[in-house]
Write an enzyme that holds these catalytic residues in place. Structure first.
Site, PDB file in Angstrom:
ATOM      1  N   GLU A 201      -0.874  -8.906  -0.947  1.00 29.14           N
ATOM      2  CA  GLU A 201      -2.159  -9.117  -0.340  1.00 29.14           C
ATOM      3  C   GLU A 201      -3.153  -9.478  -1.155  1.00 29.14           C
ATOM      4  O   GLU A 201      -3.804 -10.397  -2.021  1.00 29.14           O
ATOM      5  CB  GLU A 201      -2.505  -8.832   1.050  1.00 29.14           C
ATOM      6  CG  GLU A 201      -2.182  -8.474   2.530  1.00 29.14           C
ATOM      7  CD  GLU A 201      -2.376  -7.097   2.818  1.00 29.14           C
ATOM      8  OE1 GLU A 201      -2.324  -6.332   2.474  1.00 29.14           O
ATOM      9  OE2 GLU A 201      -3.339  -7.872   4.126  1.00 29.14           O
TER      10      GLU A 201
ATOM     11  N   GLU B 294       4.924  -4.979   6.948  1.00 29.29           N
ATOM     12  CA  GLU B 294       3.802  -3.883   8.095  1.00 29.29           C
ATOM     13  C   GLU B 294       4.284  -3.637   9.131  1.00 29.29           C
ATOM     14  O   GLU B 294       4.794  -2.536   9.830  1.00 29.29           O
ATOM     15  CB  GLU B 294       2.819  -4.053   8.302  1.00 29.29           C
ATOM     16  CG  GLU B 294       2.234  -4.266   6.514  1.00 29.29           C
ATOM     17  CD  GLU B 294       2.125  -5.167   5.599  1.00 29.29           C
ATOM     18  OE1 GLU B 294       2.406  -6.305   6.022  1.00 29.29           O
ATOM     19  OE2 GLU B 294       0.661  -5.587   4.870  1.00 29.29           O
TER      20      GLU B 294
ATOM     21  N   ALA C  37       0.507  -1.026  -0.292  1.00 29.74           N
ATOM     22  CA  ALA C  37      -0.049  -0.270  -0.038  1.00 29.74           C
ATOM     23  C   ALA C  37       1.142   1.921   0.224  1.00 29.74           C
ATOM     24  O   ALA C  37       1.989   0.996   0.347  1.00 29.74           O
ATOM     25  CB  ALA C  37      -1.729  -0.243   1.125  1.00 29.74           C
TER      26      ALA C  37
ATOM     27  N   GLY D  17       0.976  -4.728   0.900  1.00 33.22           N
ATOM     28  CA  GLY D  17      -0.594  -5.317   0.367  1.00 33.22           C
ATOM     29  C   GLY D  17      -0.681  -5.883  -1.180  1.00 33.22           C
ATOM     30  O   GLY D  17      -1.344  -5.998  -1.854  1.00 33.22           O
TER      31      GLY D  17
HETATM   32  N1  COA Z   1       4.347   3.536  -0.696  1.00 30.95           N
HETATM   33  C1  COA Z   1       5.327   4.008  -1.509  1.00 30.95           C
HETATM   34  N2  COA Z   1       5.962   4.734  -1.865  1.00 30.95           N
HETATM   35  C2  COA Z   1       6.331   3.899  -2.303  1.00 30.95           C
HETATM   36  C3  COA Z   1       6.405   2.037  -2.244  1.00 30.95           C
HETATM   37  C4  COA Z   1       5.200   2.370  -0.781  1.00 30.95           C
HETATM   38  N3  COA Z   1       4.165   1.373   0.174  1.00 30.95           N
HETATM   39  N4  COA Z   1       7.452   1.286  -1.501  1.00 30.95           N
HETATM   40  C5  COA Z   1       8.273   1.592  -2.866  1.00 30.95           C
HETATM   41  N5  COA Z   1       7.776   3.332  -3.090  1.00 30.95           N
HETATM   42  C6  COA Z   1       8.508   4.159  -4.330  1.00 30.95           C
HETATM   43  C7  COA Z   1      10.238   4.930  -3.472  1.00 30.95           C
HETATM   44  O1  COA Z   1       9.265   5.679  -1.684  1.00 30.95           O
HETATM   45  C8  COA Z   1      10.932   5.842  -4.244  1.00 30.95           C
HETATM   46  O2  COA Z   1       9.745   6.304  -4.197  1.00 30.95           O
HETATM   47  P1  COA Z   1      10.999   8.163  -4.537  1.00 30.95           P
HETATM   48  O3  COA Z   1      11.782   7.449  -5.914  1.00 30.95           O
HETATM   49  O4  COA Z   1      10.294   8.668  -4.723  1.00 30.95           O
HETATM   50  O5  COA Z   1      11.628   8.712  -3.633  1.00 30.95           O
HETATM   51  C9  COA Z   1      10.712   4.231  -4.952  1.00 30.95           C
HETATM   52  O6  COA Z   1       9.209   4.149  -4.978  1.00 30.95           O
HETATM   53  C10 COA Z   1      11.773   3.825  -5.065  1.00 30.95           C
HETATM   54  O7  COA Z   1      11.587   2.705  -4.406  1.00 30.95           O
HETATM   55  P2  COA Z   1      12.668   2.893  -3.567  1.00 30.95           P
HETATM   56  O8  COA Z   1      13.220   2.302  -2.429  1.00 30.95           O
HETATM   57  O9  COA Z   1      13.761   3.498  -3.497  1.00 30.95           O
HETATM   58  O10 COA Z   1      13.846   0.938  -4.266  1.00 30.95           O
HETATM   59  P3  COA Z   1      14.962   0.410  -3.402  1.00 30.95           P
HETATM   60  O11 COA Z   1      15.371  -1.045  -4.234  1.00 30.95           O
HETATM   61  O12 COA Z   1      15.877   0.968  -2.677  1.00 30.95           O
HETATM   62  O13 COA Z   1      13.709  -0.735  -1.884  1.00 30.95           O
HETATM   63  C11 COA Z   1      11.594  -2.072  -1.824  1.00 30.95           C
HETATM   64  C12 COA Z   1      12.683  -1.530  -2.596  1.00 30.95           C
HETATM   65  C13 COA Z   1      10.506  -2.250  -1.858  1.00 30.95           C
HETATM   66  C14 COA Z   1      13.184  -2.497  -0.618  1.00 30.95           C
HETATM   67  C15 COA Z   1      11.421  -0.387  -0.808  1.00 30.95           C
HETATM   68  O14 COA Z   1      11.429   0.404  -1.790  1.00 30.95           O
HETATM   69  C16 COA Z   1      10.634  -1.286   0.282  1.00 30.95           C
HETATM   70  O15 COA Z   1      10.915  -1.037   1.338  1.00 30.95           O
HETATM   71  N6  COA Z   1       9.080  -0.363   0.561  1.00 30.95           N
HETATM   72  C17 COA Z   1       8.016  -0.200   1.798  1.00 30.95           C
HETATM   73  C18 COA Z   1       8.366  -1.793   1.188  1.00 30.95           C
HETATM   74  C19 COA Z   1       6.778  -2.434   2.121  1.00 30.95           C
HETATM   75  O16 COA Z   1       6.617  -1.518   3.650  1.00 30.95           O
HETATM   76  N7  COA Z   1       5.799  -1.869   1.742  1.00 30.95           N
HETATM   77  C20 COA Z   1       4.358  -2.410   3.106  1.00 30.95           C
HETATM   78  C21 COA Z   1       3.649  -0.936   3.116  1.00 30.95           C
HETATM   79  S1  COA Z   1       2.708  -1.496   4.235  1.00 30.95           S
END
Ligand code: COA
Length: 285
Positions: free
Chosen positions: A140, A160, A92, A137
């Site tokens: 999910e 989460e 999400a 999400g």
């Molecule tokens: N919500 C909003 N934005 C997200 C996102 C999310 N769940 N997951 C990734 N993004 C965005 C990042 O903020 C970034 O945006 P920006 O370029 O404007 O800063 C872009 O997507 C790329 O992500 P980034 O974190 O730079 O890539 P990465 O390869 O370094 O890491 C992940 C990848 C998936 C490990 C990392 O993005 C992450 O941990 N995301 C969240 C996962 C999460 O907690 N999901 C559950 C949410 S309830």
């Protein structure tokens, strides 16, 4: 946060959706790409710059698309995937989660649960092709689909807990059902990610293919087989399998669905074709 925004209402250019004809309106979706080929709807979550994170607007679009799928005579099956190579859906949208309060958080969860239940209850096969990250999400959403086919770079997790929350779109329930209590507790409590092969060994994923293209081809192969069967029976299988997870008596559901199948023309066609030593031609009625 304004609750109308939570439900996606404030974000929609309503006139676009007032008179959908065929699938014309899908072309107007902002965050989802759709294409229908040979009766299969290819649905691509398309916010690649945000790793296809599910914001409210995307969820509302998903709901609209599934309402259309359920009623459509043209669409017989669905493949859901994420744009690009890096992510199916990275969760999400955290920028929206960060704005929740105690009141709208419940609605947030219920809204996502309702939309994912539409997918799970859809009488047409829905396969998630999970490429890259399927987190929160995203995991999910994949679990709400009837099957999951992963590319080798897929990663699954419910992180989460790192944000001080828990899965809210059905993940605590579906993950436990799919992989069992001990492993589900471990994944949700640690927030750890697992790779595609481990996900397959746990029963979270049906197949792992080297690339996204090969995973889509495998999904097409599975769907091709399903599309040659009686559509009403496929819908009844969906209802019966889902009944396992409901308080209702699943055996009763099975008996009722079995009786519904026997009322259909496809039942007559299937049994006659076998006895006449020919291939059945099912009409979905
Ligand atoms: N919500 C909003 N934005 C997200 C996102 C999310 N769940 N997951 C990734 N993004 C965005 C990042 O903020 C970034 O945006 P920006 O370029 O404007 O800063 C872009 O997507 C790329 O992500 P980034 O974190 O730079 O890539 P990465 O390869 O370094 O890491 C992940 C990848 C998936 C490990 C990392 O993005 C992450 O941990 N995301 C969240 C996962 C999460 O907690 N999901 C559950 C949410 S309830």
């Amino acid at each position: 946060m304004d609750n109308s925004k939570l439900l996606g209402l404030a974000l929609y250019p309503l006139p676009v959706y007032l008179f959908p004809t065929s699938f014309g309106f899908m072309a107007e979706l902002a965050n989802i790409l759709t294409e229908v080929k040979n009766g299969v709807l290819y649905l691509t979550l398309n916010r690649e710059e945000k790793l296809n994170a599910l914001n409210f607007q995307t969820l509302e679009e998903l709901k609209m698309v599934f309402e259309e799928i359920i009623d459509s005579r043209e669409i017989k099956a669905v493949i859901i995937t994420g744009a690009g190579e890096k992510a199916f859906v990275a969760g999400a949208d955290i920028s929206e989660i960060a704005e929740l309060n105690e009141v709208n958080a419940r609605k947030f969860a219920e809204n996502g649960q309702e939309i994912f239940a539409m997918i799970e209850n859809c009488h047409k096969p829905v396969i998630a092709v999970t490429n890259g990250f399927a987190l929160g999400g995203g995991c999910e959403l994949a679990m709400a689909c009837h099957m999951r086919i992963a590319s080798a770079n897929a990663k699954f997790g419910q992180p989460e807990v790192n944000l001080g929350i828990i899965p809210g779109y059905g993940g605590t329930q579906r993950l436990t059902i799919l992989i069992g209590k001990g492993k589900a507790n471990e994944l949700m409590m640690t927030g750890d990610m697992i790779g595609a092969e481990e996900a397959k060994s746990l029963g979270l994923v049906n197949y792992v293919l080297p690339t996204k293209e090969e995973a889509i081809a495998k999904a097409e192969e599975v769907i091709g087989k399903i599309m040659s069967k009686a559509p009403l029976a496929i819908g009844m299988i969906v209802d019966c399998v889902n009944a396992v997870f409901l308080p209702e008596d699943g055996y009763q559901t099975e008996a009722n669905c079995f009786a519904r199948c026997v009322k259909s023309g496809d039942y007559k066609e299937g049994t006659s074709a076998f006895l006449e030593k020919r291939k059945p031609v099912f009409k979905g009625e």
